[in-house]
Design an enzyme around this catalytic site. Structure first.
Site, PDB file in Angstrom:
ATOM      1  N   GLY A 324       0.817  -1.201   0.000  1.00 24.08           N
ATOM      2  CA  GLY A 324       0.000   0.000   0.000  1.00 24.08           C
ATOM      3  C   GLY A 324       0.856   1.258   0.000  1.00 24.08           C
ATOM      4  N   SER A 325       0.357   2.286   0.668  1.00 25.66           N
ATOM      5  CA  SER A 325       1.017   3.601   0.632  1.00 25.66           C
ATOM      6  C   SER A 325       2.279   3.687   1.474  1.00 25.66           C
ATOM      7  CB  SER A 325       0.025   4.669   1.087  1.00 25.66           C
ATOM      8  OG  SER A 325      -1.068   4.759   0.198  1.00 25.66           O
ATOM      9  N   THR A 326       2.658   2.612   2.179  1.00 26.30           N
ATOM     10  CA  THR A 326       3.874   2.668   2.993  1.00 26.30           C
ATOM     11  C   THR A 326       5.129   2.837   2.133  1.00 26.30           C
ATOM     12  OG1 THR A 326       4.048   0.245   2.988  1.00 26.30           O
ATOM     13  CG2 THR A 326       2.866   1.272   4.830  1.00 26.30           C
TER      14      THR A 326
END
Length: 600
Positions: A324-326
């Site tokens: 994801g956005s990590t």
């Protein structure tokens, strides 16, 4: 009438003949016996002396004491406890089936399934070997057997060391467990070194450091009576105990995270960035490693195996999830370093990005408006990365993320690590036999699509970011000298710019982790939330309340603190936890604060 006289027959000579013949036979027989005795005495003396000694003197193996395992503060995580067990020597047991039945009568609580499994096992092994039934007897049971020992020839009460895990479920995926040596194990071990031992490390650190934990067996020559009881010890070579293992993990942080993640399918890994030492390694749900030490029954194992929560899976290093956005801070850093964007460039985000007649939506449907790179980190603006990724291309994104450990093993001293997936054009051709499509680049830019990472990889990547590019191999053994190298840095300001964006994500009202980090005082946390889709929405609106729990998004959060002098980097993944800022971030921030205020 006259008397007639008949001479008497002389029988003395035939009797003497028979006597001499009998005497001759006796002399010949004794001469043969004496000759045979002399022959055996002088020509086979050594052979028969050895056989005679074998009836009287036996050699016993002394198993080594297994090394203990400690956390970084010296708290014991794996210990050895003296217990009583029953040892079987099959060549001295008149009827094994009867003995097993009699034992079942004497000890009704013994699992009949395990007794039967053990009986079948020793029937396949050499008759002269002694085998320990791996079930511990308490003092009362030991006393009962001692009183009835005369009824069980070939079965003896034996004192042995049993492996014990004081923290049970808390350390099961970290420390692992020992179990009975299997046929597969026998094919890979030095059998001489394992004489007298029936256990071996099966998983976790018990398996990885088996060679040093096991030790070397000793030998004892003893004199025994006809029943096999030891009369006296003639000679003894002591066993060499295994080496103790001192870990980098703090069991207090491990317990804290386990409690925070209780009731969830989740994983958390914490690393000290400056050393690569792993501080916590948690996977939930877990299981009690003590169940496996004496051999787990089929019914107990099937219960664990068929549990829908999958407690046997080590999610920390084997669970693979979309990041994801990590990954946005690292992608943003790479774009700055390579000149694909600047600190001042802005785009307008209406809530979606259009490409080839398809709309790629932002997580905030109404959009973020005018956005620069820093704001894209703080508020996790998907649209900024959609547009930028088409300029960069998937291979450039691959080359940015690869130095941070994505798509590769970290080299951690723990078995079974998975490497995840870091896609590229070459990867897709090799794996799927298909070309790469630009639309796949768009979704890859926010950690979706083919991308898969483990929580350990995420913690390592976060640690590298916290170290400003210094890469240190994560490890569990306290005195291990890890490998390390420095990533090239074109502009140090780029790193600080991205890290400041992560700080604002936690400490400013616009940040996706603001609600979790606003109470933090005295130091700053740099963090990034992430939300990973479990299934494709196909442009449909995600309404969590209308979906089955197993279809909810995964929640992720990565962070390090203090932001400018970090002593901890952490990653947390909560399966089906929904938004990362709502689920994973609060847990990680509480763990960081606990570490800073209580454990430092």
């Amino acid at each position: 009438m006259g008397n007639s006289w008949t001479p008497k027959k002389n029988n003395s000579w035939p009797f003497k003949q028979r006597l001499w013949i009998a005497l001759a036979v006796i002399l010949i027989t004794f001469s043969g016996l004496i000759t045979r005795m002399v022959y055996l005495q002088y020509h086979h003396y050594e052979t028969y002396l050895g056989l005679a000694e074998g009836n009287r003197i036996s050699v016993q193996v002394i198993p080594p004491e297994r090394g203990k395992i400690f956390d970084r503060q010296g708290r014991i995580l794996a210990d050895n406890r003296p217990v009583f067990s029953l040892s079987f020597t099959r060549e001295r047991i008149p009827n094994l089936a009867e003995s097993i039945n009699d034992l079942q009568v004497l000890f009704p609580d013994l699992d009949p399934e395990r007794l039967e499994q053990f009986a079948q096992r020793i029937l396949r092994l050499p008759r002269h070997q002694t085998h320990v039934f791996p079930v511990s007897l308490n003092e009362q049971q030991a006393a009962v057997f001692a009183a009835h020992n005369h009824k069980f020839p070939g079965i003896q009460l034996t004192a042995r060391q049993k492996r014990v895990y004081p923290f049970g479920e808390t350390t099961a995926h970290l420390v692992g467990y020992v179990g009975r040596i299997s046929e597969q194990d026998m094919a890979r071990i030095d059998r001489a070194r394992y004489r007298g031992t029936d256990i071996i490390g099966k998983s976790g650190l018990e398996r990885f450091y088996e060679s040093s934990l096991h030790g070397q067996p000793g030998l004892r020559r003893v004199e025994t009576n006809a029943r096999g009881r030891v009369i006296r010890i003639l000679e003894q070579i002591p066993a060499t105990p295994g080496e103790d293992l001192h870990l980098t993990v703090d069991i207090r942080l491990q317990q804290f995270l386990e409690q925070e993640l209780a009731g969830r399918r989740a994983a958390a890994v914490a690393i000290e960035p400056s050393t690569g030492q792993i501080l916590a390694f948690v996977s939930t749900p877990s299981y009690d490693a003590n169940l496996f030490v004496d051999g787990i029954s089929h019914s107990e194992y099937n219960t664990l195996l068929n549990d829908p929560e999958r407690p046997l899976i080590n999610r920390a290093s084997r669970g693979q999830y979309p990041p994801g956005s990590t990954t946005k801070p690292i992608t943003a850093l790479g774009a700055l370093e390579l000149g694909f964007t600047t600190m001042t460039e802005r785009i307008f985000d209406p809530g979606y990005f259009e490409f080839q007649d398809r709309r790629y939506h932002n997580w905030r449907r109404e959009g973020h408006g005018w956005t620069d790179l820093k704001r894209s980190i703080v508020e996790s603006v998907d649209t900024f990365y959609y547009k930028m990724s088409l300029d960069m291309g998937i291979d450039t994104i691959h080359d940015i993320l690869a130095p941070f450990g994505f798509g590769a093993l970290t080299g951690v001293d723990h078995p079974g690590e998975q490497m995840g997936i870091l896609p590229s054009q070459a990867w897709k051709r090799a794996t799927h036999g298909q070309p790469w499509f630009r639309g796949e680049t768009i979704i890859s830019s926010i950690g979706q699509g083919y991308n898969l990472v483990t929580p350990l990889q995420l913690a390592q990547a976060t640690s590298i970011l916290a170290n400003r590019g210094k890469v240190i191999t994560p490890h569990f053994k306290r005195d291990l000298e890890p490998t390390m190298h420095q990533l090239p840095i074109r502009n140090r300001q780029n790193w600080e710019y991205v890290i400041n964006g992560m700080i604002d994500s936690v400490h400013t009202p616009r940040g996706t982790a603001w609600s979790s980090g606003r109470h933090i005082q005295g130091y700053k946390i740099a963090g990034k939330t992430g939300t990973a889709q479990v299934f494709s929405l196909n442009d449909q609106l995600y309404v969590e309340e209308e979906l089955d729990k197993r279809l909810h998004n995964h929640a992720l959060f990565v962070a390090f603190a203090p932001a400018h002098q970090p002593n901890i980097a952490i990653s947390i993944i909560v399966e089906n936890g929904g938004g990362g800022g709502r689920t994973a971030a609060p847990i990680a921030i509480r763990a960081i604060d606990y570490y800073q205020r209580e454990l430092r």
